[in-house]
Design an enzyme around this catalytic site. Structure first.
Site, short mmCIF file in Angstrom:
data_model
loop_
_atom_site.label_atom_id
_atom_site.label_comp_id
_atom_site.label_asym_id
_atom_site.label_seq_id
_atom_site.Cartn_x
_atom_site.Cartn_y
_atom_site.Cartn_z
N GLY A 1 0.84 -1.21 0.00
CA GLY A 1 0.00 0.00 0.00
C GLY A 1 0.87 1.26 0.00
N GLY B 1 5.36 -7.44 4.76
CA GLY B 1 5.36 -8.47 3.71
C GLY B 1 6.43 -8.18 2.66
CG ASP C 1 -1.77 0.11 8.48
OD1 ASP C 1 -2.57 1.00 8.19
OD2 ASP C 1 -1.68 -0.96 7.85
CG MET D 1 -7.85 2.67 6.29
SD MET D 1 -6.81 3.00 4.85
CE MET D 1 -7.92 2.52 3.54
CD GLU E 1 -8.67 -1.12 8.13
OE1 GLU E 1 -9.51 -1.18 7.24
OE2 GLU E 1 -7.44 -1.08 7.90
NE ARG F 1 -27.44 10.99 9.01
CZ ARG F 1 -28.67 10.92 9.49
NH1 ARG F 1 -28.96 10.05 10.45
NH2 ARG F 1 -29.62 11.71 9.02
CG HIS G 1 -8.18 3.80 -0.11
ND1 HIS G 1 -9.26 3.00 0.13
CD2 HIS G 1 -7.12 2.97 -0.26
CE1 HIS G 1 -8.89 1.73 0.10
NE2 HIS G 1 -7.59 1.69 -0.14
CD GLN H 1 -8.31 6.63 7.44
OE1 GLN H 1 -7.97 6.36 8.58
NE2 GLN H 1 -9.08 5.83 6.74
O1 F6P Z 1 -1.78 -1.03 5.18
C1 F6P Z 1 -2.30 0.18 4.74
C2 F6P Z 1 -3.79 0.10 4.52
O2 F6P Z 1 -4.25 1.36 4.12
C3 F6P Z 1 -4.60 -0.41 5.71
O3 F6P Z 1 -4.78 0.57 6.70
C4 F6P Z 1 -5.86 -0.87 5.03
O4 F6P Z 1 -6.51 -1.89 5.76
C5 F6P Z 1 -5.36 -1.42 3.73
O5 F6P Z 1 -4.09 -0.82 3.49
C6 F6P Z 1 -6.25 -1.16 2.56
O6 F6P Z 1 -5.73 -1.84 1.47
P1 F6P Z 1 -6.19 -1.60 -0.03
O7 F6P Z 1 -5.60 -0.31 -0.48
O8 F6P Z 1 -5.64 -2.76 -0.76
O9 F6P Z 1 -7.69 -1.53 -0.03
#
Ligand code: F6P
Length: 364
Positions: free
Chosen positions: A11, A104, A150, A192, A248, A276, A282, A284
């Site tokens: 990411g 990873g 993260d 996230m 999440e 609400r 994304h 973020q």
């Molecule tokens: O690891 C970064 C991150 O933005 C996480 O916070 C989130 O769960 C994940 O990647 C979202 O992944 P993707 O961009 O593949 O939807």
């Protein structure tokens, strides 16, 4: 001159570009030859490797994401994918890599380093590369920089992109607070972080939220009642806005997911209010890096570049991170293993061990 390549994998995160820029310019400054591998490990397999000059990284310091592209590659995890990568790198004369990514991508990089000489032997035997070319590159040197909003890597206090994501979260909470106050509403804000509650916890503190739920601290049974009690008490005290932040990847004590929708339903049922939901998603991760992510990433990139350029034979792969506000060289394999341990503890339901393993900056 030595040649080194840089790639961004997994990411994207705001601050990756400042790392790329710093690596390229540091390399040029000390007389090394920098290359970009485009589209992460996928591009290493497809030979998207190209030399860079000073101006190639002009005007990217303030750009979000990564201008050299990123991807998640499953093929790279297989030996055959790594064989292709080794062949492409050695043909380009590259045996030094700066890898920006999450755990990873960094583990994959170290596996490639481990297999490097075996892969080159195979390639020579198959007639795909010359023996003297392989002999000139007996080892692969790796320096990793953790690029992830993260902030989930054990051993480093702040990863590239976290601060920018946090700024984005705060902007959103501030904005929601004014509309929440106007209608005396509850907002459930989902942030996230995968299995790491850093963004949620710090966002909730900085945004003055009423409550927060994070993966490392699943709430006790009856949490819905306790949360609604807080909301009621706030209203009674004249508080017009209520913000609940949920990370999440949260679970309750029985392993059931706690989602924003579940929180919304629980509040509605108990208070009659109509909360609400805002899932920040994304937003973020995208956009311009904060000042912190620009200078910290520049320092990390500079240090990582020098690290691989000056690597000695037989050196283990490292991660360049920040600890106690200082640049720090961390052992890659151990750091990634410690990070995996946290996830294992979370999955086993041993939350105390997870928090302990993640490390804390406070102790008495
Ligand atoms: O690891 C970064 C991150 O933005 C996480 O916070 C989130 O769960 C994940 O990647 C979202 O992944 P993707 O961009 O593949 O939807």
């Amino acid at each position: 001159p030595v040649s080194l390549a840089i790639l961004t994998s997994g990411g994207d995160a705001p601050g990756m570009n400042p790392v790329v820029r710093a690596v390229v310019r540091t390399a040029l400054h000390v007389g090394a030859r920098p290359f970009a591998i485009r589209e992460g490990w996928r591009g290493a397999i497809d030979n998207l490797i190209e030399p860079l000059v000073w101006s190639d990284v002009s005007s990217i310091l303030d750009k979000g994401g990564t201008v050299i592209g990123s991807a998640r590659s499953t093929e790279f995890r297989e030996r055959d994918g790594m064989r292709k990568v080794a062949a492409n790198l050695v043909r380009a004369g590259i045996d030094r890599l700066v890898v920006i990514g999450g755990d990873g991508s960094l583990t994959g990089a170290d596996t490639l380093r481990e297999r490097w000489s075996g892969l080159l032997e195979e390639l020579v035997e198959a007639g795909e590369i010359e023996a003297d070319l392989a002999a000139r590159h007996p080892e692969l040197h790796i320096a990793g920089v953790v690029g992830s909003i993260d902030n989930d890597m054990v051993g480093t206090d702040m990863t590239v992109g976290t601060n920018s994501a946090l700024c984005r979260i705060i902007d959103a909470i501030d904005a929601l607070t004014s509309t929440a106050a106007s209608h005396q509403r509850v907002f459930v804000v989902e942030v996230m972080g995968r299995r790491c509650g850093y963004l949620a916890l710090m966002g909730a503190m900085a945004g003055g939220a009423d409550d927060v739920i994070i993966p490392e601290l699943p709430p006790e049974d009856g949490w819905e009642d306790a949360m609604c009690e807080k909301i009621r008490a706030g209203r009674a005290a004249g508080r017009r806005d209520s913000i609940i932040v949920v990370a999440e990847g949260c679970m309750d004590r029985h392993g059931e997911k706690i989602t924003a929708q579940r929180i919304q339903a629980a509040i509605k049922e108990r208070t009659g209010e109509s909360p609400r939901i805002t899932a920040l998603g994304h937003v973020q991760r995208g956009g311009t890096p904060s000042a912190y992510d620009r200078w910290m990433s520049t320092l990390l990139g500079y240090t990582a570049a020098l690290e691989v350029i000056r690597a000695e034979p037989g050196e283990e792969s490292c991660i360049i991170g920040i600890r106690n506000n200082r640049l720090q060289r961390l052992p890659l394999v151990e750091t990634v293993a410690n990070t995996k341990k946290v996830i294992d503890y979370l999955e086993e339901g041993d939350y105390e061990a997870a928090v302990r393993s993640r490390g804390t900056s406070f102790s008495r």
